[in-house]
Motif scaffolding. Structure first.
Motif, PDB file in Angstrom:
ATOM      1  N   ILE A   1      -0.740  10.262  -4.956  1.00  0.00           N
ATOM      2  CA  ILE A   1      -0.619   8.901  -5.479  1.00  0.00           C
ATOM      3  C   ILE A   1      -1.792   8.588  -6.419  1.00  0.00           C
ATOM      4  O   ILE A   1      -2.913   9.037  -6.201  1.00  0.00           O
ATOM      5  N   THR A   2      -1.504   7.845  -7.491  1.00  0.00           N
ATOM      6  CA  THR A   2      -2.544   7.397  -8.418  1.00  0.00           C
ATOM      7  C   THR A   2      -2.310   5.923  -8.737  1.00  0.00           C
ATOM      8  O   THR A   2      -1.258   5.353  -8.409  1.00  0.00           O
ATOM      9  N   LEU A   3      -3.266   5.335  -9.420  1.00  0.00           N
ATOM     10  CA  LEU A   3      -3.133   3.952  -9.847  1.00  0.00           C
ATOM     11  C   LEU A   3      -1.871   3.764 -10.683  1.00  0.00           C
ATOM     12  O   LEU A   3      -1.174   2.756 -10.549  1.00  0.00           O
TER      13      LEU A   3
ATOM     14  N   GLY B   1      -5.587  -1.307  -7.101  1.00  0.00           N
ATOM     15  CA  GLY B   1      -6.502  -0.205  -7.348  1.00  0.00           C
ATOM     16  C   GLY B   1      -6.352   0.937  -6.364  1.00  0.00           C
ATOM     17  O   GLY B   1      -5.633   0.837  -5.362  1.00  0.00           O
ATOM     18  N   GLU B   2      -7.050   2.023  -6.694  1.00  0.00           N
ATOM     19  CA  GLU B   2      -7.136   3.168  -5.791  1.00  0.00           C
ATOM     20  C   GLU B   2      -8.298   2.922  -4.837  1.00  0.00           C
ATOM     21  O   GLU B   2      -9.422   2.645  -5.273  1.00  0.00           O
ATOM     22  N   VAL B   3      -8.031   3.055  -3.562  1.00  0.00           N
ATOM     23  CA  VAL B   3      -9.039   2.778  -2.537  1.00  0.00           C
ATOM     24  C   VAL B   3     -10.168   3.804  -2.619  1.00  0.00           C
ATOM     25  O   VAL B   3      -9.929   5.008  -2.771  1.00  0.00           O
TER      26      VAL B   3
ATOM     27  N   PHE C   1     -12.729  -0.291  -4.091  1.00  0.00           N
ATOM     28  CA  PHE C   1     -11.856   0.538  -4.916  1.00  0.00           C
ATOM     29  C   PHE C   1     -12.679   1.432  -5.842  1.00  0.00           C
ATOM     30  O   PHE C   1     -13.844   1.156  -6.117  1.00  0.00           O
ATOM     31  N   ILE C   2     -12.056   2.476  -6.339  1.00  0.00           N
ATOM     32  CA  ILE C   2     -12.724   3.422  -7.233  1.00  0.00           C
ATOM     33  C   ILE C   2     -12.962   2.748  -8.587  1.00  0.00           C
ATOM     34  O   ILE C   2     -12.030   2.178  -9.175  1.00  0.00           O
TER      35      ILE C   2
ATOM     36  N   ALA D   1       0.848  -1.193   0.000  1.00  0.00           N
ATOM     37  CA  ALA D   1       0.000   0.000   0.000  1.00  0.00           C
ATOM     38  C   ALA D   1       0.878   1.235   0.000  1.00  0.00           C
ATOM     39  O   ALA D   1       1.921   1.274   0.661  1.00  0.00           O
ATOM     40  N   ILE D   2       0.406   2.241  -0.752  1.00  0.00           N
ATOM     41  CA  ILE D   2       1.089   3.532  -0.796  1.00  0.00           C
ATOM     42  C   ILE D   2       0.044   4.596  -0.510  1.00  0.00           C
ATOM     43  O   ILE D   2      -0.980   4.667  -1.192  1.00  0.00           O
ATOM     44  N   ALA D   3       0.305   5.395   0.502  1.00  0.00           N
ATOM     45  CA  ALA D   3      -0.570   6.525   0.837  1.00  0.00           C
ATOM     46  C   ALA D   3       0.230   7.800   0.632  1.00  0.00           C
ATOM     47  O   ALA D   3       1.312   7.959   1.195  1.00  0.00           O
TER      48      ALA D   3
END
Length: 181
Positions: free
Chosen positions: A98-100, A147-149, A128-129, A92-94
């Motif tokens: 940040i993007t997909l 995915g993007e959360v 996810f979006i 995970a990257i916060a």
């Protein structure tokens, strides 16, 4: 790749694993006579655990990069004990920006290091979006997702910046590596 390894508990609860993740009708391996309400079931994926880690550590800085390799318990009626254990890898990257696409760069680096050809297939997942989620496939077999959360999930975990997560079944990847040798 600059990620910090974390180790979270395999025991968790339906509130975190299902409700906060915007999921429904998911069966979990439940614990008889749990000692704590927070630990009433076994996790079926690592992603919610990484979101808890990010939530607890968001005060540390702008970007948080964490990963975990650990076991999950999947309800499987075909098994004698009605469950199977899988080994998963999740990262995970916060970060505010940040993007997909950024997550895909790290996925590509990981798979390239392991010399694994993979493909992505557009997917929809409630956590996810929509339009920013994909299944990860190795030899046309689904092995994970990236995915993007979803913003509602981020709010459920009290996270105020975007997060990209990937999670894969390590057993599938190991089987692939063994077969090519």
């Amino acid at each position: 790749l600059g990620f910090q390894e974390v180790a979270t508990y395999m025991m968790n609860n339906p509130e975190t694993l299902i409700k906060k993740m915007r999921l429904k009708d998911i069966k979990l391996v439940e614990v008889s006579n749990p000692r704590m309400e927070k630990y009433t079931s076994l996790r079926n994926w690592i992603t919610p655990c990484l979101l808890e880690v990010i939530s607890a550590n968001k005060h540390l800085g702008k970007t948080i990069k964490v990963f975990e390799i650990g076991d999950v318990a999947i309800v499987d009626e075909s098994m004698e004990n009605k469950a199977r254990i899988e080994r998963h890898l999740a990262f995970a990257i916060a970060s505010p920006d940040i993007t997909l696409t950024d997550g895909l760069v790290y996925l590509k680096a990981l798979m390239s290091t392991l010399s694994i050809d993979y493909s992505l297939e557009k997917s929809i997942h409630p956590s996810f979006i929509e339009g920013r989620t994909a299944k990860i496939k190795v030899k046309r077999k689904e092995t994970g997702l990236i995915g993007e959360v979803h913003p509602e999930v981020l709010l459920n975990f009290n996270i105020t910046m975007p997060v990209v997560i990937a999670e894969m079944n390590v057993n599938t990847i190991i089987d692939f590596i063994k077969r090519r040798q």
